[in-house]
Write an enzyme that holds these catalytic residues in place. Structure first.
Site, PDB file in Angstrom:
ATOM      1  N   GLU A 122      46.936  46.551  38.168  1.00 34.94           N
ATOM      2  CA  GLU A 122      47.056  45.893  36.882  1.00 34.94           C
ATOM      3  C   GLU A 122      47.229  46.975  35.832  1.00 34.94           C
ATOM      4  O   GLU A 122      46.581  48.018  35.891  1.00 34.94           O
ATOM      5  CB  GLU A 122      45.759  45.100  36.598  1.00 34.94           C
ATOM      6  CG  GLU A 122      45.717  44.419  35.247  1.00 34.94           C
ATOM      7  CD  GLU A 122      44.408  43.634  35.010  1.00 34.94           C
ATOM      8  OE1 GLU A 122      43.388  43.961  35.646  1.00 34.94           O
ATOM      9  OE2 GLU A 122      44.434  42.696  34.189  1.00 34.94           O
TER      10      GLU A 122
ATOM     11  N   HIS B  73      41.751  44.640  42.832  1.00 33.12           N
ATOM     12  CA  HIS B  73      42.783  45.415  42.134  1.00 33.12           C
ATOM     13  C   HIS B  73      42.155  46.546  41.328  1.00 33.12           C
ATOM     14  O   HIS B  73      40.947  46.566  41.094  1.00 33.12           O
ATOM     15  CB  HIS B  73      43.650  44.531  41.231  1.00 33.12           C
ATOM     16  CG  HIS B  73      42.938  43.867  40.081  1.00 33.12           C
ATOM     17  ND1 HIS B  73      42.401  42.610  40.163  1.00 33.12           N
ATOM     18  CD2 HIS B  73      42.682  44.278  38.811  1.00 33.12           C
ATOM     19  CE1 HIS B  73      41.854  42.282  38.996  1.00 33.12           C
ATOM     20  NE2 HIS B  73      42.004  43.281  38.153  1.00 33.12           N
TER      21      HIS B  73
ATOM     22  N   HIS C 126      39.291  49.378  34.843  1.00 32.30           N
ATOM     23  CA  HIS C 126      38.281  48.755  35.708  1.00 32.30           C
ATOM     24  C   HIS C 126      38.751  48.669  37.144  1.00 32.30           C
ATOM     25  O   HIS C 126      39.933  48.774  37.440  1.00 32.30           O
ATOM     26  CB  HIS C 126      37.875  47.363  35.194  1.00 32.30           C
ATOM     27  CG  HIS C 126      38.979  46.351  35.128  1.00 32.30           C
ATOM     28  ND1 HIS C 126      39.739  46.150  34.001  1.00 32.30           N
ATOM     29  CD2 HIS C 126      39.442  45.471  36.052  1.00 32.30           C
ATOM     30  CE1 HIS C 126      40.622  45.184  34.239  1.00 32.30           C
ATOM     31  NE2 HIS C 126      40.469  44.764  35.477  1.00 32.30           N
TER      32      HIS C 126
HETATM   33 CO    CO Z   1      41.535  43.073  36.069  1.00 32.80          CO
END
Ligand code: CO
Length: 133
Positions: free
Chosen positions: A129, A78, A7
């Site tokens: 991440e 992020h 994502h």
């Molecule tokens: Co995230």
């Protein structure tokens, strides 16, 4: 190490307004909002065929997301990439001297899976991440 883009997370001041843009203007499938008290945020996921967009808003002014928005306004917060094993990835990163946020502790992320965040100073200022797929 990294595989699919899981994502892209966008920090927003007004979650309902941002969700509305994706749902009503862009015609995307948007999840119900979820409050993640332990992360101090409320999130909505925009589900696309090939990835997700995570709209993320702070629950309080002392959240890091709140200071992000204060400094830069709404924007990309992020990128999350999938990995096979968070433990293995953490080990490899440590071996290369790469700093991981939060004392190298594996956390449980917004999808209930193990995640870690690389220190943005190690990755050209982009917060990354990693999530165990
Ligand atoms: Co995230």
């Amino acid at each position: 190490m990294i595989e699919r883009l899981n994502h892209v997370a966008i920090a927003v001041g007004d979650l309902a307004a941002a969700a509305g843009i994706y749902r009503d203007l862009l015609g995307a499938k948007v999840s119900a909002p979820q409050t993640l008290t332990e992360h101090g945020v409320r999130v909505v996921f925009v589900e696309l065929d090939n990835t997700k967009i995570e709209l993320i808003t702070p629950l309080s002014d002392d959240s890091p997301i709140a200071s992000f928005i204060e400094k830069r306004g709404n924007g990309i917060h992020h990128l999350c990439y999938e990995v096979n094993s968070i433990k293995e990835s953490a080990k490899e990163l440590n071996q290369q001297g790469c700093r991981i946020l939060g004392d190298d502790k594996v956390q449980i992320g917004a999808h209930g899976k193990p995640v870690l965040f690389l220190h943005p100073a190690e990755t050209d200022g982009i917060l990354i991440e990693l999530e165990e797929a």
